[in-house]
Design an enzyme around this catalytic site. Structure first.
Site, PDB file in Angstrom:
ATOM      1  N   HIS A 169      -5.972   0.970  12.971  1.00 45.77           N
ATOM      2  CA  HIS A 169      -6.524  -0.096  12.137  1.00 45.77           C
ATOM      3  C   HIS A 169      -6.052  -1.458  12.532  1.00 45.77           C
ATOM      4  CE1 HIS A 169      -6.928   3.208   9.056  1.00 45.77           C
ATOM      5  NE2 HIS A 169      -7.923   3.247   9.687  1.00 45.77           N
ATOM      6  N   LYS A 221     -14.563   7.448   8.203  1.00 49.55           N
ATOM      7  CA  LYS A 221     -14.851   6.341   8.827  1.00 49.55           C
ATOM      8  C   LYS A 221     -13.882   6.021  10.315  1.00 49.55           C
ATOM      9  CE  LYS A 221     -12.446   1.602   8.017  1.00 49.55           C
ATOM     10  NZ  LYS A 221     -11.668   0.799   7.186  1.00 49.55           N
ATOM     11  N   ASP A 222     -12.547   6.604  10.251  1.00 49.69           N
ATOM     12  CA  ASP A 222     -12.069   6.546  11.501  1.00 49.69           C
ATOM     13  C   ASP A 222     -12.565   7.766  12.709  1.00 49.69           C
ATOM     14  OD1 ASP A 222     -10.011   5.037  10.374  1.00 49.69           O
ATOM     15  OD2 ASP A 222      -8.556   6.859   9.938  1.00 49.69           O
ATOM     16  N   ASN A 246       0.868  -1.108  -0.082  1.00 47.22           N
ATOM     17  CA  ASN A 246      -0.066  -0.027  -0.215  1.00 47.22           C
ATOM     18  C   ASN A 246       0.913   1.327   0.050  1.00 47.22           C
ATOM     19  OD1 ASN A 246      -2.251  -1.784   0.207  1.00 47.22           O
ATOM     20  ND2 ASN A 246      -2.171  -1.611   2.480  1.00 47.22           N
ATOM     21  N   ARG A 280      -4.136   8.638  10.129  1.00 41.82           N
ATOM     22  CA  ARG A 280      -4.847   7.370   9.584  1.00 41.82           C
ATOM     23  C   ARG A 280      -4.653   6.348  10.875  1.00 41.82           C
ATOM     24  NH1 ARG A 280      -5.314   7.958   3.733  1.00 41.82           N
ATOM     25  NH2 ARG A 280      -4.123   9.687   2.985  1.00 41.82           N
ATOM     26  N   LYS A 291       2.344  -5.726   9.234  1.00 39.37           N
ATOM     27  CA  LYS A 291       2.567  -4.690   8.348  1.00 39.37           C
ATOM     28  C   LYS A 291       4.059  -4.467   8.454  1.00 39.37           C
ATOM     29  CE  LYS A 291      -1.880  -2.858   8.321  1.00 39.37           C
ATOM     30  NZ  LYS A 291      -2.760  -1.619   8.785  1.00 39.37           N
ATOM     31  N   TYR A 315       3.399   0.607   2.846  1.00 37.10           N
ATOM     32  CA  TYR A 315       3.607  -0.541   3.765  1.00 37.10           C
ATOM     33  C   TYR A 315       3.294  -1.836   3.087  1.00 37.10           C
ATOM     34  CZ  TYR A 315      -1.028   2.040   4.987  1.00 37.10           C
ATOM     35  OH  TYR A 315      -1.959   2.619   4.490  1.00 37.10           O
ATOM     36  N   GLU A 326     -11.546  -5.866   8.531  1.00 27.58           N
ATOM     37  CA  GLU A 326     -10.812  -4.927   9.102  1.00 27.58           C
ATOM     38  C   GLU A 326     -11.681  -4.174  10.139  1.00 27.58           C
ATOM     39  OE1 GLU A 326      -7.687  -4.119   7.615  1.00 27.58           O
ATOM     40  OE2 GLU A 326      -7.728  -5.758   6.638  1.00 27.58           O
TER      41      GLU A 326
END
Length: 192
Positions: free
Chosen positions: A56, A162-163, A43, A53, A66, A126, A137
């Site tokens: 997650h 979303k976050d 990614n 970000r 990761k 990543y 997720e």
């Protein structure tokens, strides 16, 4: 690879070889990792200053290990232990990743991951052990006061919708969304 305070996370500090042409380093060598990472997806995100970000994580197994690098700019990279039953549950550790030191972080399956862009623009790559799987997720709110991540002052956090709607750590635990520490340890044992 130096172990960080949260079991299952390491900081890689490469030797950078510089000369008049520029520099060279080994950014990733799978055989020397302390935790197996079979790369299934890579990614790349580009963020402006203040973009936050995460936090997650994915269901275990298989979850998603990761290996995170900042190719340009600078980020505050954060690992959060969201594994219920872990001795460090709810704790976090932060490291700075940037385009000068060229460090990287290896994060085992089941741990939470977040980062904030510190520079005007930051490009983060990543390597992931599993492809993205939306149904597996999850996230916890990166500004949850119970976790208490000490994000840099002077930068207004910019979150995705979303976050921003992610549950607190306690809400995620109560909903059964968080990985179990014992299950993670059993899974890690299958990787060696």
């Amino acid at each position: 690879m130096d172990r960080l305070s949260i079991d299952g996370s390491w900081l890689y500090t490469p030797r950078v070889h510089a000369d008049p042409r520029g520099s060279f380093l080994e950014a990733f060598r799978a055989a020397e990792l302390p935790h197996r990472l079979d790369v299934a997806q890579v990614n790349c995100s580009v963020s402006r200053a203040g973009v936050l970000r995460g936090v997650h994580f994915a269901e275990v197994p298989p979850s998603q290990a990761k290996y995170v690098m900042c190719l340009s700019g600078s980020i505050m990279d954060v690992i959060v232990d969201v594994r219920v039953g872990s001795p460090t549950f709810g704790q976090w550790e932060a490291v700075t990743l940037d385009d000068e030191t060229r460090g990287a972080v290896l994060i085992a399956e089941g741990l939470g991951h977040a980062f904030m862009a510190l520079s005007e623009q930051a490009t983060v790559v990543y390597l992931c052990s599993q492809p993205y799987s939306p149904g597996r997720e999850h996230g916890v709110h990166p500004l949850d006061p119970a976790i208490g991540i000490d994000w840099p002052s002077g930068l207004e956090p910019v979150l995705s919708e979303k976050d921003a709607k992610a549950p607190s750590l306690e809400e995620a635990r109560a909903a059964g969304l968080l990985p179990d520490y014992g299950t993670c340890m059993e899974f890690y044992a299958t990787l060696h």
